[in-house]
Design an enzyme around this catalytic site. Structure first.
Site, PDB file in Angstrom:
ATOM      1  N   ASN A  11     -14.041   8.585  -0.861  1.00 50.22           N
ATOM      2  CA  ASN A  11     -14.019   7.189  -1.218  1.00 50.22           C
ATOM      3  C   ASN A  11     -14.556   6.601   0.085  1.00 50.22           C
ATOM      4  O   ASN A  11     -15.633   5.717   0.088  1.00 50.22           O
ATOM      5  CB  ASN A  11     -13.008   6.376  -1.812  1.00 50.22           C
ATOM      6  N   HIS A  14      -7.835   2.122  -7.575  1.00 54.51           N
ATOM      7  CA  HIS A  14      -6.845   2.867  -8.206  1.00 54.51           C
ATOM      8  C   HIS A  14      -7.519   3.746  -9.536  1.00 54.51           C
ATOM      9  O   HIS A  14      -8.239   3.153 -10.265  1.00 54.51           O
ATOM     10  CB  HIS A  14      -5.731   2.003  -8.831  1.00 54.51           C
ATOM     11  N   GLU A  55       1.144  -9.093  -3.663  1.00 52.59           N
ATOM     12  CA  GLU A  55       2.535  -8.646  -3.521  1.00 52.59           C
ATOM     13  C   GLU A  55       3.044  -7.728  -4.637  1.00 52.59           C
ATOM     14  O   GLU A  55       4.098  -7.191  -4.354  1.00 52.59           O
ATOM     15  CB  GLU A  55       3.465  -9.782  -2.889  1.00 52.59           C
ATOM     16  N   ASN A  69      -8.253  -2.695  -3.240  1.00 50.23           N
ATOM     17  CA  ASN A  69      -7.558  -1.206  -3.306  1.00 50.23           C
ATOM     18  C   ASN A  69      -8.359  -0.688  -4.769  1.00 50.23           C
ATOM     19  O   ASN A  69      -8.724  -1.219  -5.677  1.00 50.23           O
ATOM     20  CB  ASN A  69      -6.142  -1.356  -3.697  1.00 50.23           C
TER      21      ASN A  69
END
Ligand code: GRF
Length: 196
Positions: free
Chosen positions: A15, A102, A140, A100
């Protein structure tokens, strides 16, 4: 004005490679951080003349990361196969500036314990007919931030966890640069706003 990006990696870095080969508008990848000195991702970064830092997971990990990010004037962070869950100090220092990737369609097959081949094993075990990749903001809650981009593929009868992982990784290489450009655009707007 350019948006400075740090990419966090732990392993192969395919990536990362897709990011290094992408022509970003108004943004550059100027730092690659890894917890793993042997990560192939670091070799990829060096080939592209990008600064690298190896930071081990000790009690000072978060402080060391923040210090290095400041030293390099980093505006945003892309987690591209990074195995550690970031603590809240880093997330607070970069609110909505960390993304991020995933390899599943969040909110399915995500959260604590869902990483690597396990994700695809579970997808096959359930017999779901579609899977895919998601890029999301990091908050979080593990894999809980708002989704930026998502792409789905069909899971075929003959798919194995390995074949699915391969197919989804290909999708990821298209999705992550696009989501990173979205992050750059948003960050640039905010940066420009601050300097008015
Ligand atoms: C990718 O599947 C990514 O979605 C996940 O970890 C894997 C990293 O692969 N978070 P690579 O190191 O980029 O090849």
């Amino acid at each position: 004005m350019l948006v400075n990006i740090a990419v966090f990696v732990s392993g192969n870095g395919s990536n990362l490679e897709s990011l290094l080969n992408y022509k970003f508008i108004n943004g550059t990848i100027n730092l690659v951080i890894s917890n793993n000195a042997n990560a192939y991702a670091l070799i990829r970064a060096k080939k592209h003349n990008i600064s690298t830092e190896v930071i081990t997971f000790d009690n000072n990990f978060e402080n060391n990361v923040l210090q290095i990010l400041r030293k390099h004037n980093i505006d945003c962070i892309v987690l591209a196969g990074f195995i550690k869950i970031l603590n809240s100090n880093i997330i607070k220092a970069y609110p909505n500036k960390i993304i991020n990737i995933h390899p599943s369609l969040i909110p399915s097959f995500c959260g604590k314990g869902f990483y690597g081949i396990r994700i695809h094993e579970e997808v096959i075990r359930y017999g779901v007919k579609i899977s895919g990749a998601s890029v999301h903001y990091v908050n979080e809650v593990v894999d809980g931030g708002q989704i930026i981009l998502q792409k789905a593929i069909s899971v075929c009868k003959k798919d194995t966890p390995q074949s699915l992982q391969k197919k989804i990784l290909k999708l990821e290489h298209k999705l992550l640069p696009k989501a990173t450009q979205i992050l750059i655009n948003k960050t640039l707007k905010e940066k420009n706003g601050k300097h008015k």
